[in-house]
Design a protein around this motif. Structure first.
Motif, mmCIF file in Angstrom:
data_model
loop_
_atom_site.group_PDB
_atom_site.id
_atom_site.type_symbol
_atom_site.label_atom_id
_atom_site.label_comp_id
_atom_site.label_asym_id
_atom_site.label_seq_id
_atom_site.Cartn_x
_atom_site.Cartn_y
_atom_site.Cartn_z
ATOM 1 N N ILE A 18 30.371 -9.193 51.258
ATOM 2 C CA ILE A 18 29.223 -8.321 51.508
ATOM 3 C C ILE A 18 29.559 -6.848 51.242
ATOM 4 O O ILE A 18 29.708 -6.063 52.155
ATOM 5 N N PRO A 19 29.682 -6.447 49.951
ATOM 6 C CA PRO A 19 29.950 -5.042 49.654
ATOM 7 C C PRO A 19 28.779 -4.162 50.063
ATOM 8 O O PRO A 19 27.638 -4.487 49.806
ATOM 9 N N MET A 20 29.089 -3.072 50.717
ATOM 10 C CA MET A 20 28.036 -2.169 51.218
ATOM 11 C C MET A 20 28.192 -0.792 50.594
ATOM 12 O O MET A 20 27.956 -0.627 49.438
ATOM 13 N N GLY A 21 28.623 0.203 51.358
ATOM 14 C CA GLY A 21 28.710 1.579 50.885
ATOM 15 C C GLY A 21 29.647 1.732 49.704
ATOM 16 O O GLY A 21 30.587 0.965 49.528
ATOM 17 N N LEU A 22 29.377 2.736 48.864
ATOM 18 C CA LEU A 22 30.197 3.005 47.685
ATOM 19 C C LEU A 22 30.676 4.441 47.696
ATOM 20 O O LEU A 22 29.957 5.329 48.128
ATOM 21 N N ALA A 23 31.873 4.664 47.185
ATOM 22 C CA ALA A 23 32.388 6.008 46.952
ATOM 23 C C ALA A 23 33.185 5.978 45.659
ATOM 24 O O ALA A 23 33.942 5.039 45.408
ATOM 25 N N LEU A 24 33.005 6.984 44.822
ATOM 26 C CA LEU A 24 33.729 7.097 43.560
ATOM 27 C C LEU A 24 34.687 8.267 43.653
ATOM 28 O O LEU A 24 34.308 9.346 44.105
ATOM 29 N N VAL A 25 35.915 8.051 43.224
ATOM 30 C CA VAL A 25 36.892 9.129 43.151
ATOM 31 C C VAL A 25 37.192 9.330 41.676
ATOM 32 O O VAL A 25 37.867 8.520 41.044
ATOM 33 N N GLU A 26 36.635 10.398 41.129
ATOM 34 C CA GLU A 26 36.673 10.627 39.681
ATOM 35 C C GLU A 26 38.092 10.809 39.154
ATOM 36 O O GLU A 26 38.434 10.302 38.091
ATOM 37 N N THR A 85 40.856 9.502 39.975
ATOM 38 C CA THR A 85 41.623 8.258 39.861
ATOM 39 C C THR A 85 40.839 7.130 39.211
ATOM 40 O O THR A 85 41.371 6.050 38.989
ATOM 41 N N GLN A 86 39.545 7.385 38.916
ATOM 42 C CA GLN A 86 38.664 6.364 38.338
ATOM 43 C C GLN A 86 38.593 5.123 39.236
ATOM 44 O O GLN A 86 38.540 4.001 38.767
ATOM 45 N N MET A 87 38.594 5.333 40.540
ATOM 46 C CA MET A 87 38.540 4.243 41.511
ATOM 47 C C MET A 87 37.179 4.215 42.199
ATOM 48 O O MET A 87 36.586 5.257 42.473
ATOM 49 N N ILE A 88 36.698 3.016 42.456
ATOM 50 C CA ILE A 88 35.479 2.810 43.244
ATOM 51 C C ILE A 88 35.914 2.161 44.554
ATOM 52 O O ILE A 88 36.633 1.165 44.557
ATOM 53 N N TYR A 89 35.483 2.752 45.657
ATOM 54 C CA TYR A 89 35.773 2.193 46.965
ATOM 55 C C TYR A 89 34.485 1.674 47.569
ATOM 56 O O TYR A 89 33.427 2.281 47.417
ATOM 57 N N THR A 90 34.573 0.557 48.252
ATOM 58 C CA THR A 90 33.391 -0.011 48.905
ATOM 59 C C THR A 90 33.754 -0.488 50.294
ATOM 60 O O THR A 90 34.892 -0.884 50.552
ATOM 61 N N LEU A 91 32.797 -0.430 51.169
ATOM 62 C CA LEU A 91 32.941 -0.928 52.522
ATOM 63 C C LEU A 91 32.436 -2.360 52.536
ATOM 64 O O LEU A 91 31.370 -2.640 52.005
ATOM 65 N N THR A 92 33.210 -3.282 53.077
ATOM 66 C CA THR A 92 32.759 -4.672 53.141
ATOM 67 C C THR A 92 32.689 -5.134 54.583
ATOM 68 O O THR A 92 33.334 -4.570 55.464
ATOM 69 N N GLN A 93 31.902 -6.178 54.817
ATOM 70 C CA GLN A 93 31.796 -6.760 56.150
ATOM 71 C C GLN A 93 32.585 -8.019 56.220
ATOM 72 O O GLN A 93 32.696 -8.762 55.308
#
Length: 92
Positions: free
Chosen positions: A74-82, A84-92
């Motif tokens: 269940i991926p929820m919130g997203l954050a991009l760190v330009e 490092t070209q990484m996408i972070y997501t909050l999961t449940q």
């Protein structure tokens, strides 16, 4: 914007006052399966997509591209760190 109830991701033109004409649907997912969106510095659009348990990019052509392994819980919130070209997501 994301409309979780309908599964639509839409662009709203704030220069058009008529709410019946200012909305363009960019992509459609199953109802209740999208949560958040994020843009990177190249205007690429990413969606947390719970129907596929993944993060999905909506390409400028309108096609969809899965950018994370489709095994997230269940991926929820997203954050991009330009930097490092990484996408972070909050999961449940």
């Amino acid at each position: 914007v994301t409309d979780t109830a309908t599964g639509e991701v839409a662009r709203i033109d704030l220069n058009i006052l008529d709410s019946n004409k200012n909305r363009e649907v960019l992509a459609k997912f199953p109802a209740n399966s999208i949560d958040n969106l994020a843009f990177d510095s190249h205007d690429r659009l990413y969606i947390s997509d719970t129907s596929n348990a993944a993060v999905t990019e909506i390409c400028s052509s309108g096609s969809l591209r899965t950018v994370s392994p489709p095994s997230m819980s269940i991926p929820m919130g997203l954050a991009l760190v330009e930097e490092t070209q990484m996408i972070y997501t909050l999961t449940q």
